[in-house]
Scaffold this motif. Structure first.
Motif, PDB file in Angstrom:
ATOM      1  N   ILE A  44      55.319  31.634  50.354  1.00 21.95           N
ATOM      2  CA  ILE A  44      54.331  32.578  50.551  1.00 21.95           C
ATOM      3  C   ILE A  44      55.300  33.876  50.791  1.00 21.95           C
ATOM      4  O   ILE A  44      56.275  34.001  51.440  1.00 21.95           O
ATOM      5  N   THR A  45      55.062  34.786  49.799  1.00 28.17           N
ATOM      6  CA  THR A  45      55.728  36.078  49.859  1.00 28.17           C
ATOM      7  C   THR A  45      54.799  37.010  50.656  1.00 28.17           C
ATOM      8  O   THR A  45      53.514  37.082  50.592  1.00 28.17           O
ATOM      9  N   CYS A  63      50.602  42.892  44.956  1.00 35.32           N
ATOM     10  CA  CYS A  63      50.197  41.589  45.697  1.00 35.32           C
ATOM     11  C   CYS A  63      49.807  40.726  44.619  1.00 35.32           C
ATOM     12  O   CYS A  63      50.077  39.581  44.807  1.00 35.32           O
ATOM     13  N   ARG A  64      49.067  41.141  43.661  1.00 31.25           N
ATOM     14  CA  ARG A  64      48.384  40.177  42.804  1.00 31.25           C
ATOM     15  C   ARG A  64      49.669  39.681  41.840  1.00 31.25           C
ATOM     16  O   ARG A  64      49.723  38.563  41.680  1.00 31.25           O
ATOM     17  N   GLN A  65      50.375  40.653  41.662  1.00 28.10           N
ATOM     18  CA  GLN A  65      51.736  40.210  40.641  1.00 28.10           C
ATOM     19  C   GLN A  65      52.571  39.311  41.483  1.00 28.10           C
ATOM     20  O   GLN A  65      52.942  38.402  40.638  1.00 28.10           O
ATOM     21  N   TYR A  66      52.706  39.369  42.609  1.00 26.54           N
ATOM     22  CA  TYR A  66      53.707  38.505  43.266  1.00 26.54           C
ATOM     23  C   TYR A  66      52.886  37.555  44.205  1.00 26.54           C
ATOM     24  O   TYR A  66      53.667  36.527  44.761  1.00 26.54           O
ATOM     25  N   ARG A  67      51.735  37.425  43.864  1.00 29.23           N
ATOM     26  CA  ARG A  67      50.953  36.344  44.933  1.00 29.23           C
ATOM     27  C   ARG A  67      51.471  36.636  46.192  1.00 29.23           C
ATOM     28  O   ARG A  67      51.396  35.602  46.986  1.00 29.23           O
ATOM     29  N   ARG A  85      46.654  32.072  54.721  1.00 26.63           N
ATOM     30  CA  ARG A  85      47.529  31.558  53.655  1.00 26.63           C
ATOM     31  C   ARG A  85      48.677  30.776  54.257  1.00 26.63           C
ATOM     32  O   ARG A  85      48.811  29.612  53.650  1.00 26.63           O
TER      33      ARG A  85
END
Length: 93
Positions: A44-45, A63-67, A85
């Motif tokens: 989890i990033t 946030c979308r780019q790195y999930r 998450r």
């Protein structure tokens, strides 16, 4: 030490996005995980200090780019998506 990461169920990658150069630090961590053959482990990033970002659209895209999930100690509501998450990641699948 880093060898303990192999026994973790989930890796948390906490990134201070309020500090310049965070993209390079993300890449460096990803390289270390790959070198240690841990890049397949659940991860989890977490983008910490999201309150320091003025552009919400930029943050959402990042946030979308790195999930990633954004959090801020100044905004407790941001902790709920992180907790969700984490709970999802801890469930066996």
């Amino acid at each position: 030490g880093l060898e303990e990461l192999d026994h973790a169920d989930v890796l948390l990658h906490i990134v201070d996005i309020a500090t310049p150069g965070f993209v390079e630090r993300i890449q460096a961590v990803e390289q270390v995980l790959e070198d240690l053959e841990l890049n397949k482990k659940k991860r989890i990033t977490v983008f910490n200090k999201s309150d320091g970002v003025d552009d919400e659209t930029w943050l959402e895209n990042l946030c979308r780019q790195y999930r990633a999930v954004p959090i801020s100690a100044l905004n407790r509501a941001t902790l709920h998506p992180f907790a969700d998450r984490l709970a999802d990641a801890m469930n066996p699948s």
